[in-house]
Design an enzyme around this catalytic site. Structure first.
Site, PDB file in Angstrom:
ATOM      1  N   SER A  57       0.851  -1.189   0.000  1.00  0.00           N
ATOM      2  CA  SER A  57       0.000   0.000   0.000  1.00  0.00           C
ATOM      3  C   SER A  57       0.884   1.236   0.000  1.00  0.00           C
ATOM      4  O   SER A  57       2.095   1.148   0.199  1.00  0.00           O
ATOM      5  CB  SER A  57      -0.894   0.004   1.240  1.00  0.00           C
ATOM      6  OG  SER A  57      -0.083   0.159   2.396  1.00  0.00           O
ATOM      7  N   ASP A  95      -1.591  -1.692  -3.754  1.00  0.00           N
ATOM      8  CA  ASP A  95      -2.909  -1.703  -3.126  1.00  0.00           C
ATOM      9  C   ASP A  95      -3.373  -0.246  -2.963  1.00  0.00           C
ATOM     10  O   ASP A  95      -2.633   0.592  -2.450  1.00  0.00           O
ATOM     11  CB  ASP A  95      -2.763  -2.390  -1.756  1.00  0.00           C
ATOM     12  CG  ASP A  95      -4.089  -2.742  -1.119  1.00  0.00           C
ATOM     13  OD1 ASP A  95      -5.101  -2.794  -1.834  1.00  0.00           O
ATOM     14  OD2 ASP A  95      -4.093  -2.985   0.108  1.00  0.00           O
ATOM     15  N   HIS A  96      -4.569   0.062  -3.406  1.00  0.00           N
ATOM     16  CA  HIS A  96      -5.154   1.407  -3.250  1.00  0.00           C
ATOM     17  C   HIS A  96      -4.283   2.546  -3.783  1.00  0.00           C
ATOM     18  O   HIS A  96      -4.014   3.516  -3.071  1.00  0.00           O
ATOM     19  CB  HIS A  96      -5.502   1.692  -1.784  1.00  0.00           C
ATOM     20  CG  HIS A  96      -6.678   0.909  -1.316  1.00  0.00           C
ATOM     21  ND1 HIS A  96      -7.968   1.180  -1.715  1.00  0.00           N
ATOM     22  CD2 HIS A  96      -6.751  -0.174  -0.527  1.00  0.00           C
ATOM     23  CE1 HIS A  96      -8.784   0.295  -1.168  1.00  0.00           C
ATOM     24  NE2 HIS A  96      -8.076  -0.541  -0.450  1.00  0.00           N
ATOM     25  N   GLU A 147     -11.988   0.113  -8.732  1.00  0.00           N
ATOM     26  CA  GLU A 147     -12.992  -0.090  -7.676  1.00  0.00           C
ATOM     27  C   GLU A 147     -14.253   0.719  -7.942  1.00  0.00           C
ATOM     28  O   GLU A 147     -14.197   1.887  -8.307  1.00  0.00           O
ATOM     29  CB  GLU A 147     -12.407   0.287  -6.297  1.00  0.00           C
ATOM     30  CG  GLU A 147     -13.417   0.091  -5.166  1.00  0.00           C
ATOM     31  CD  GLU A 147     -12.801   0.065  -3.762  1.00  0.00           C
ATOM     32  OE1 GLU A 147     -11.609  -0.270  -3.631  1.00  0.00           O
ATOM     33  OE2 GLU A 147     -13.536   0.379  -2.812  1.00  0.00           O
ATOM     34  N   HIS A 191     -12.676  -2.485   5.798  1.00  0.00           N
ATOM     35  CA  HIS A 191     -11.249  -2.463   6.137  1.00  0.00           C
ATOM     36  C   HIS A 191     -11.014  -2.478   7.654  1.00  0.00           C
ATOM     37  O   HIS A 191     -11.828  -1.950   8.403  1.00  0.00           O
ATOM     38  CB  HIS A 191     -10.586  -1.226   5.543  1.00  0.00           C
ATOM     39  CG  HIS A 191     -10.449  -1.282   4.053  1.00  0.00           C
ATOM     40  ND1 HIS A 191     -10.893  -0.279   3.229  1.00  0.00           N
ATOM     41  CD2 HIS A 191      -9.909  -2.209   3.244  1.00  0.00           C
ATOM     42  CE1 HIS A 191     -10.635  -0.605   1.966  1.00  0.00           C
ATOM     43  NE2 HIS A 191     -10.038  -1.772   1.950  1.00  0.00           N
ATOM     44  N   GLY A 192      -9.884  -3.054   8.067  1.00  0.00           N
ATOM     45  CA  GLY A 192      -9.458  -2.953   9.460  1.00  0.00           C
ATOM     46  C   GLY A 192      -9.929  -4.094  10.352  1.00  0.00           C
ATOM     47  O   GLY A 192     -10.541  -5.066   9.896  1.00  0.00           O
ATOM     48  N   HIS A 235     -12.026  -6.580  -1.037  1.00  0.00           N
ATOM     49  CA  HIS A 235     -11.116  -5.934  -0.072  1.00  0.00           C
ATOM     50  C   HIS A 235     -11.656  -6.165   1.340  1.00  0.00           C
ATOM     51  O   HIS A 235     -12.776  -6.636   1.514  1.00  0.00           O
ATOM     52  CB  HIS A 235     -11.059  -4.432  -0.347  1.00  0.00           C
ATOM     53  CG  HIS A 235     -10.151  -4.083  -1.473  1.00  0.00           C
ATOM     54  ND1 HIS A 235      -9.059  -3.282  -1.316  1.00  0.00           N
ATOM     55  CD2 HIS A 235     -10.161  -4.454  -2.767  1.00  0.00           C
ATOM     56  CE1 HIS A 235      -8.434  -3.165  -2.476  1.00  0.00           C
ATOM     57  NE2 HIS A 235      -9.082  -3.860  -3.383  1.00  0.00           N
ATOM     58  N   ILE A 279      -6.262  -9.814   2.420  1.00  0.00           N
ATOM     59  CA  ILE A 279      -6.149 -10.091   3.849  1.00  0.00           C
ATOM     60  C   ILE A 279      -4.932  -9.364   4.410  1.00  0.00           C
ATOM     61  O   ILE A 279      -3.806  -9.627   4.005  1.00  0.00           O
ATOM     62  CB  ILE A 279      -6.057 -11.618   4.087  1.00  0.00           C
ATOM     63  CG1 ILE A 279      -7.363 -12.284   3.639  1.00  0.00           C
ATOM     64  CG2 ILE A 279      -5.753 -11.924   5.552  1.00  0.00           C
ATOM     65  CD1 ILE A 279      -7.298 -13.788   3.528  1.00  0.00           C
ATOM     66  N   ASP A 280      -5.179  -8.444   5.321  1.00  0.00           N
ATOM     67  CA  ASP A 280      -4.101  -7.651   5.910  1.00  0.00           C
ATOM     68  C   ASP A 280      -4.188  -7.693   7.441  1.00  0.00           C
ATOM     69  O   ASP A 280      -3.243  -8.101   8.120  1.00  0.00           O
ATOM     70  CB  ASP A 280      -4.200  -6.203   5.394  1.00  0.00           C
ATOM     71  CG  ASP A 280      -3.005  -5.348   5.794  1.00  0.00           C
ATOM     72  OD1 ASP A 280      -2.090  -5.865   6.469  1.00  0.00           O
ATOM     73  OD2 ASP A 280      -2.983  -4.162   5.443  1.00  0.00           O
TER      74      ASP A 280
HETATM   75 ZN   LIG Z   1      -8.605  -2.295   0.445  1.00  0.00          ZN
END
Ligand SMILES: [Zn+2]
Length: 334
Positions: A57, A95-96, A147, A191-192, A235, A279-280
């Site tokens: 990212s 990413d993004h 996206e 996210h998160g 995502h 997956i983050d």
């Molecule tokens: Zn994302």
């Protein structure tokens, strides 16, 4: 100095996604920003012979340094071969990406895939920006993820309070106009590690744990119908394993009400046109849980290798679990 991803031994996502859709599985897209994460990802992928997308990212580039990350990914291909993986299928993906300039710089820097996220822009501007990135990337055979629809949650600098599901009636026009190679959609992932507020969830009466609202599979189905065979991306698809949340909290952490996407739902999505699952947070949680436990049990340790080794082991275990039990991508890159 420009370098093509092909010189680095990387591959783009085109063939990988086509096979994943046909085969009813999804490719793992794991974020990394340090050596231990990368080692764990490559070891897990090599052992299971799973194709893999290494994601970087903008925040990771700022944290670790863009040059260092590029050479780490290049080194990862060689490391994979050393581990006995004869034909590693590794993608290096931005990413993004939030601007044309950032995407261009990654293409020039050896990335094999980039995401341009114009989802917060008005529709026509999203189309224009995505088209511009595609025009540049395709000259170098780099694939582009775009996206449509907005996810809730926080991931590095990307954040939104509310989600807006992707509108199925827009996808054909968007893909036709932009010529993007894959499309990230919003169907209720987030996210998160705090994907949903307790108010959005119900509680399991037995365990008292939060149960998140289900993904909008009807929206996914409608999109698949409009774009048969087109690669779809999810995502914000960490499951936030409660064992890691509990381990963090047991050893001094404070992560109340952390909640993710249940793995059965991701497995179901992986069998459809969804062919990339990001997956983050789960890797962050596995690493932090293992480090907290180790330091709490060994207060005298101060060599980072002492606590990063179990952290790396825990991440590897988690990655293998995702590959085999959630994505179904094991054995697909022999
Ligand atoms: Zn994302």
């Amino acid at each position: 100095m420009k370098v093509s991803f092909k010189e680095l031994g990387l591959v783009n996502t085109r063939e990988m996604f086509a096979k994943a859709i046909k085969g009813g599985y999804a490719i793992p897209a794991f974020n990394f920003n340090n050596m231990e994460q990368l080692q764990a990802i490559i070891q897990a992928s090599a052992e299971t012979k799973s194709p893999v997308i290494l994601q970087v990212s903008k925040g990771a580039r700022n944290y670790a340094n863009q040059t260092l990350l590029r050479y780490m990914a290049q080194g990862a291909v060689e490391y994979a071969k050393e581990l006995g993986w004869k034909k590693p299928q590794i993608v290096l993906h931005l990413d993004h990406g939030d601007s044309y300039e950032l995407c261009k710089s990654c293409v020039d820097f050896g990335f094999s895939s980039v995401m341009i996220d114009g989802s917060a822009l008005p529709y026509d501007e999203n189309v224009k920006l995505t088209r511009k990135v595609v025009n540049y990337a395709h000259k170098y055979d780099v694939t582009v993820e775009a996206e449509l629809g907005v996810l809730a949650g926080v991931e590095d600098e990307v954040s939104s309070e509310v989600s807006h599901y992707t509108k199925p009636e827009e996808v054909i026009d968007f893909v036709k106009k932009t010529k993007c190679d894959s499309l990230a959609i919003s169907i209720g992932t987030s996210h998160g590690a705090y994907k949903f507020t307790p108010e959005q969830c119900t509680r399991d009466p037995k365990t008292g744990r939060l149960v998140p609202p289900p993904l909008a599979f009807d929206v996914l189905k409608a999109i698949e119908k409009k774009l048969p065979g087109f690669p779809i991306v999810l995502h914000g698809s960490s499951s936030v394993p409660q064992e890691y949340v509990d381990m963090c909290n047991k050893y001094g952490g404070n992560l109340p009400n952390a909640v993710g996407i249940p793995e059965e739902q991701l497995r179901k999505a992986a069998k459809s046109a969804v062919c990339k699952i990001n997956i983050d947070s789960d890797s962050r949680l596995a690493m932090t849980a293992a480090i907290r436990k180790h330091l709490a049990e060994n207060p005298g340790h101060f060599d980072p290798r002492q606590y990063l080794k179990p952290a790396r082991e825990e991440m590897k275990k988690m990655y293998i679990h995702k590959i085999v039990n959630v994505l179904g991508s094991n054995g697909k890159a022999r």
